[in-house]
Design a protein around this motif. Structure first.
Motif, mmCIF file in Angstrom:
data_model
loop_
_atom_site.group_PDB
_atom_site.id
_atom_site.type_symbol
_atom_site.label_atom_id
_atom_site.label_comp_id
_atom_site.label_asym_id
_atom_site.label_seq_id
_atom_site.Cartn_x
_atom_site.Cartn_y
_atom_site.Cartn_z
ATOM 1 N N PHE A 174 10.276 6.102 5.441
ATOM 2 C CA PHE A 174 10.228 6.630 4.082
ATOM 3 C C PHE A 174 10.454 8.132 4.149
ATOM 4 C CE2 PHE A 174 7.846 2.739 4.026
ATOM 5 C CZ PHE A 174 8.146 2.166 2.808
ATOM 6 N N HIS A 175 11.330 8.665 3.304
ATOM 7 C CA HIS A 175 11.671 10.089 3.335
ATOM 8 C C HIS A 175 11.161 10.800 2.084
ATOM 9 C CE1 HIS A 175 14.282 10.123 6.899
ATOM 10 N NE2 HIS A 175 14.453 8.846 6.582
ATOM 11 N N THR A 176 10.484 11.907 2.314
ATOM 12 C CA THR A 176 9.891 12.720 1.262
ATOM 13 C C THR A 176 10.347 14.158 1.436
ATOM 14 O OG1 THR A 176 7.965 11.266 1.237
ATOM 15 C CG2 THR A 176 7.668 13.458 0.304
ATOM 16 N N CYS A 177 10.683 14.820 0.343
ATOM 17 C CA CYS A 177 11.120 16.217 0.404
ATOM 18 C C CYS A 177 9.991 17.096 0.934
ATOM 19 C CB CYS A 177 11.551 16.684 -0.982
ATOM 20 S SG CYS A 177 11.980 18.443 -1.046
ATOM 21 N N ARG A 178 10.302 17.925 1.912
ATOM 22 C CA ARG A 178 9.307 18.844 2.484
ATOM 23 C C ARG A 178 8.858 19.904 1.479
ATOM 24 N NH1 ARG A 178 8.603 19.271 8.115
ATOM 25 N NH2 ARG A 178 10.063 18.001 9.291
ATOM 26 N N THR A 179 9.711 20.244 0.532
ATOM 27 C CA THR A 179 9.394 21.324 -0.407
ATOM 28 C C THR A 179 8.560 20.842 -1.585
ATOM 29 O OG1 THR A 179 11.428 22.453 0.214
ATOM 30 C CG2 THR A 179 10.396 23.144 -1.844
ATOM 31 N N CYS A 180 9.025 19.819 -2.282
ATOM 32 C CA CYS A 180 8.340 19.410 -3.518
ATOM 33 C C CYS A 180 7.506 18.142 -3.394
ATOM 34 C CB CYS A 180 9.336 19.281 -4.670
ATOM 35 S SG CYS A 180 10.486 17.896 -4.493
ATOM 36 N N GLY A 181 7.686 17.385 -2.307
ATOM 37 C CA GLY A 181 6.880 16.194 -2.083
ATOM 38 C C GLY A 181 7.386 14.923 -2.729
ATOM 39 N N SER A 182 8.551 14.947 -3.368
ATOM 40 C CA SER A 182 9.100 13.737 -3.987
ATOM 41 C C SER A 182 9.617 12.783 -2.910
ATOM 42 C CB SER A 182 10.268 14.086 -4.912
ATOM 43 O OG SER A 182 9.861 14.910 -5.968
ATOM 44 N N THR A 183 9.266 11.502 -3.025
ATOM 45 C CA THR A 183 9.814 10.500 -2.120
ATOM 46 C C THR A 183 11.175 10.102 -2.657
ATOM 47 O OG1 THR A 183 7.636 9.729 -1.471
ATOM 48 C CG2 THR A 183 9.476 8.206 -1.117
ATOM 49 N N THR A 184 12.211 10.277 -1.842
ATOM 50 C CA THR A 184 13.576 10.079 -2.291
ATOM 51 C C THR A 184 14.179 8.742 -1.885
ATOM 52 O OG1 THR A 184 14.321 11.290 -0.329
ATOM 53 C CG2 THR A 184 14.116 12.536 -2.392
ATOM 54 N N HIS A 185 13.861 8.271 -0.665
ATOM 55 C CA HIS A 185 14.514 7.055 -0.178
ATOM 56 C C HIS A 185 13.790 6.516 1.044
ATOM 57 C CE1 HIS A 185 16.258 10.219 2.364
ATOM 58 N NE2 HIS A 185 16.648 9.277 3.212
ATOM 59 N N TRP A 186 14.171 5.304 1.407
ATOM 60 C CA TRP A 186 13.785 4.778 2.718
ATOM 61 C C TRP A 186 15.030 4.234 3.391
ATOM 62 C CZ3 TRP A 186 15.143 -0.174 3.619
ATOM 63 C CH2 TRP A 186 14.973 -1.157 2.644
ATOM 64 N N GLU A 187 14.950 4.162 4.709
ATOM 65 C CA GLU A 187 16.026 3.564 5.486
ATOM 66 C C GLU A 187 15.412 2.644 6.523
ATOM 67 O OE1 GLU A 187 18.257 6.395 7.877
ATOM 68 O OE2 GLU A 187 16.539 7.722 7.895
ATOM 69 N N ALA A 188 16.072 1.499 6.735
ATOM 70 C CA ALA A 188 15.627 0.567 7.766
ATOM 71 C C ALA A 188 16.134 1.086 9.105
ATOM 72 C CB ALA A 188 16.157 -0.823 7.489
ATOM 73 N N ILE A 189 15.221 1.310 10.037
ATOM 74 C CA ILE A 189 15.600 1.915 11.312
ATOM 75 C C ILE A 189 15.618 0.909 12.466
ATOM 76 C CG2 ILE A 189 15.013 4.272 10.698
ATOM 77 C CD1 ILE A 189 12.277 3.880 11.946
ATOM 78 N N LYS A 190 15.079 -0.296 12.229
ATOM 79 C CA LYS A 190 15.168 -1.367 13.224
ATOM 80 C C LYS A 190 14.831 -2.685 12.542
ATOM 81 C CE LYS A 190 10.491 -1.207 15.107
ATOM 82 N NZ LYS A 190 9.688 -1.097 16.303
ATOM 83 N N GLY A 191 15.008 -3.772 13.262
ATOM 84 C CA GLY A 191 14.685 -5.089 12.715
ATOM 85 C C GLY A 191 15.824 -5.676 11.893
ATOM 86 N N ASP A 192 15.522 -6.766 11.203
ATOM 87 C CA ASP A 192 16.522 -7.502 10.424
ATOM 88 C C ASP A 192 17.137 -6.687 9.297
ATOM 89 O OD1 ASP A 192 16.084 -9.700 12.032
ATOM 90 O OD2 ASP A 192 14.725 -10.675 10.606
ATOM 91 N N SER B 17 0.815 -1.220 0.000
ATOM 92 C CA SER B 17 0.000 0.000 0.000
ATOM 93 C C SER B 17 0.848 1.270 0.000
ATOM 94 C CB SER B 17 -0.960 -0.008 1.191
ATOM 95 O OG SER B 17 -0.231 -0.077 2.411
ATOM 96 N N VAL B 18 1.990 1.277 0.684
ATOM 97 C CA VAL B 18 2.832 2.468 0.726
ATOM 98 C C VAL B 18 3.516 2.688 -0.616
ATOM 99 C CG1 VAL B 18 4.857 3.540 1.785
ATOM 100 C CG2 VAL B 18 3.213 2.367 3.208
ATOM 101 N N CYS B 19 4.215 1.684 -1.114
ATOM 102 C CA CYS B 19 4.951 1.839 -2.371
ATOM 103 C C CYS B 19 4.020 2.137 -3.544
ATOM 104 C CB CYS B 19 5.783 0.597 -2.653
ATOM 105 S SG CYS B 19 7.126 0.358 -1.464
ATOM 106 N N ARG B 20 2.860 1.489 -3.559
ATOM 107 C CA ARG B 20 1.884 1.741 -4.623
ATOM 108 C C ARG B 20 1.417 3.187 -4.579
ATOM 109 N NH1 ARG B 20 -1.456 -2.030 -3.185
ATOM 110 N NH2 ARG B 20 -3.009 -0.659 -2.320
ATOM 111 N N SER B 21 1.174 3.712 -3.379
ATOM 112 C CA SER B 21 0.733 5.102 -3.234
ATOM 113 C C SER B 21 1.826 6.087 -3.626
ATOM 114 C CB SER B 21 0.315 5.380 -1.789
ATOM 115 O OG SER B 21 -0.794 4.607 -1.435
ATOM 116 N N LEU B 22 3.078 5.741 -3.318
ATOM 117 C CA LEU B 22 4.193 6.642 -3.613
ATOM 118 C C LEU B 22 4.630 6.577 -5.069
ATOM 119 C CD1 LEU B 22 6.363 5.970 -0.428
ATOM 120 C CD2 LEU B 22 4.886 7.955 -0.884
ATOM 121 N N GLY B 23 4.332 5.494 -5.760
ATOM 122 C CA GLY B 23 4.725 5.351 -7.161
ATOM 123 C C GLY B 23 6.221 5.188 -7.343
ATOM 124 N N THR B 24 6.870 4.506 -6.412
ATOM 125 C CA THR B 24 8.322 4.378 -6.417
ATOM 126 C C THR B 24 8.802 3.112 -7.110
ATOM 127 O OG1 THR B 24 8.119 3.346 -4.247
ATOM 128 C CG2 THR B 24 8.652 5.694 -4.291
#
Length: 124
Positions: free
Chosen positions: A71-89, A33-40
């Motif tokens: 998931f990180h999105t630019c505050r100015t233009c709204g483009s999703t740029t990257h994700w980072e794993a912050i916990k877990g495997d 649902s997240v990736c589909r919504s972001l179009g990444t």
């Protein structure tokens, strides 16, 4: 097929950019649902192989569910740029949005579809 390294990309306004020092095994389009919504389309790698350049507070961070990925999105233009794993495997892993790289990058790497919505397997 090999691409020219590093792979670089930036959000629409240029406030957030990335450099990926390695070629991902393939570009991944996920149908969760997240990736589909972001179009990444993601290029995965280790955090040490990816550099994200942005001023502090340039991105909005969004996590849901188990809160393992941010998931990180630019505050100015709204483009999703990257994700980072912050916990877990997956901690220490990152992915960049290859839709923000030069045209043809996804095709040069090779594009796979991942069923993150149901079976958690590749569909091809």
């Amino acid at each position: 097929m090999a691409v020219t390294l590093p792979i670089t990309g930036a959000c629409h306004c240029g406030a957030v950019s990335y450099e990926m020092k390695i070629q991902p095994r393939f570009a991944v389009e996920c149908n969760c649902s997240v990736c589909r919504s972001l179009g990444t389309v993601w290029g995965h790698g280790e955090a040490g192989d990816i550099t994200v350049t942005a001023v502090p507070e340039a991105t909005l961070s969004y996590s849901r569910g188990d809160k393992e990925l941010a998931f990180h999105t630019c505050r100015t233009c709204g483009s999703t740029t990257h994700w980072e794993a912050i916990k877990g495997d997956a901690k220490g892993r990152m992915a960049v949005n290859l839709r923000l790289a030069a045209p043809g990058t996804i095709e040069e790497i090779g594009h796979r579809h991942f069923d993150g919505a149901d079976t958690w397997t590749f569909l091809d």
